[in-house]
Design an enzyme around this catalytic site. Structure first.
Site: not given
Ligand code: FCB
Length: 439
Positions: A156, A344
């Site tokens: 990110e 994620e």
């Molecule tokens: C993302 C991050 C991760 C975590 C999630 C909830 O943006 O990559 O580390 O904090 O959100």
């Protein structure tokens, strides 16, 4: 490929053990008024010491892949120079245990915990960061490149640059959008250089990067809201993907930000646009975007959206599964991306443990199920998605929010550090075993 994700600072603890240097997150969390309740990652989940048990639990619960990150300051305490072998030893033990357990390691090099010594020289705003990062990457590849099949340069980069250098809510806590854009450019340059180092080493695995395309919709059909929505998409998405795939920045965004545009040198886009093997996508949110004269550099205000029947999570984030389908298809169509992975996806949800520490988190199961349906819809419509990772394997330190939000499949009791799989961990085990929802 079915997995779960974590990151170094959020779980490891042992912030100053075995020669580890200070990172910007160590510095930031040790300052007042940075993190909810003054919490820090000093101990976190104590994964640095409990790693063998954690991997054993992953195996019992049938995980196929585990996505984690390396703390740059364990490998290079000062960010550059002398390698700390003990730091690399830890990650080698982790990788070897995963492989023994039949779990595929997917390793991120930068999940935001940048070395403080290099921050003192300007951090990602300093152009030399790209070379420092490539050297760090090279040291890690040299030790683990023969065994790790999936590498991620950055997690990110928008969050890293903008929450860290622009909005100041993450380390290093700066409020300067010129710096945020310059940091973004150097993150891209660092990515390209690290990919070059990886290719030159002739390693057998794949390398890519992970970014976070929230799905954005204009709040109303008005021209002003549509334009604001385009600006937000340009900053969070095109700012990173256009250089990698098309060797340019989005011109309309550069015009809009004017003097804040990053300095780019001749040849930079050639470095940035190294072919990558996959794109990782972290999906959490869909938001409505409205034009608002008082809303920052982009004059764009975002509001969380939830699909009908869905509430919000404990972070105040909306729940909007169809946004995952849309984001995957849009990226697939615009960039003809190579393979994609959802690296994620998950939700912060409260959950009251029973006397044994067990949490029956049916809401998480509902959330994950609906997002898997949305992912499947994207695959059916042509998106080449090869894997899915839940955020997170276990409850952990959620950055500026501290230990409040719980994203884990596994509950962590932060008093005793005991781990207890939640209902969702057993549900996910069955999904993995079935290779799907069985619907
Ligand atoms: C993302 C991050 C991760 C975590 C999630 C909830 O943006 O990559 O580390 O904090 O959100």
């Amino acid at each position: 490929m079915w997995g779960a994700s974590t990151s170094a600072y959020q779980i490891e603890g042992a912030w100053n053990q075995d020669g580890k240097g200070e990172s910007i997150w160590d510095r930031f969390t040790h300052q007042p008024y940075r993190v909810q309740h003054g919490q820090t990652g000093d101990v976190a989940c104590d994964h640095y010491r409990r790693m063998p048990q954690d991997v054993a639990m992953m195996r019992e619960l049938g995980l196929q892949a585990y996505h984690f990150s390396i703390a740059w300051t364990r490998v290079l305490p000062e960010g550059r120079g002398q390698v700390n072998q003990k730091g690399l030893d830890f990650y080698e033990r982790l990788v070897d245990r995963l492989l023994e357990a039949g779990i595929v390691p997917n390793v991120t090099l930068n999940h935001w915990d940048y070395p403080q010594s290099l921050m003192d020289l300007g951090g990602w705003v300093n152009r030399d960061s790209a070379a420092w990062f490539a050297d760090y990457a090279g040291a890690v590849f040299a030790r683990l490149g023969d065994r790790v099949p999936f590498w991620v340069t950055h997690n990110e980069p928008w969050v890293c640059a903008f929450l860290g250098y622009g909005y100041g809510v993450h380390a290093p806590g700066l409020h300067d959008f010129s710096k945020a854009y310059q940091a973004a450019h150097h993150l891209l340059l660092a990515h390209g250089q690290a990919v070059q180092v990886y290719r030159q080493g002739g390693y057998p695995g794949q390398i890519g990067l992970v970014f976070d395309p929230n799905h954005y919709l204009p709040a109303t059909p008005s021209e002003a809201d549509q334009a604001a929505c385009r600006r937000v998409r340009q900053e969070t998405r095109e700012l990173f993907l256009d250089p990698i795939f098309f060797k340019r920045y989005p011109a309309a965004l550069m015009d809009w930000i004017g003097p804040h545009a990053p300095q780019v040198q001749a040849g930079d886009f050639e470095v940035i646009a190294q072919p990558i093997d996959f794109l990782g996508i972290n999906y959490y949110r869909t938001e409505a975007v409205a034009f608002d004269l008082e809303a920052g550099l982009l004059r764009a205000r975002t509001t969380p959206l939830s699909a009908p029947g869905w509430g919000t999570t404990a972070m105040g984030w909306g729940i909007y599964p169809a946004g995952l389908t849309a984001a995957l298809l849009e990226i697939h169509e615009k960039y003809a991306a190579p393979a994609m992975y959802v690296t994620e996806n998950g939700a912060a949800l409260e959950g009251v443990p029973d006397a044994n520490g067990f949490v029956a988190d049916w809401e998480r199961i509902a959330y994950l199920r609906e997002h898997l349906r949305a992912l499947h819809a994207a695959i059916r419509q042509g998106a080449d998605v090869r894997g899915y990772y839940v955020w997170s394997w276990m409850d952990n330190f959620e950055w500026a929010r501290g230990y409040g939000p719980r994203f884990g499949l596994v509950r962590v009791d932060f008093e005793t550090l005991a781990r207890t799989p939640k209902q969702s961990a057993y549900w996910y085990r069955d999904v993995i075993a079935r290779n799907g929802l069985g619907e």
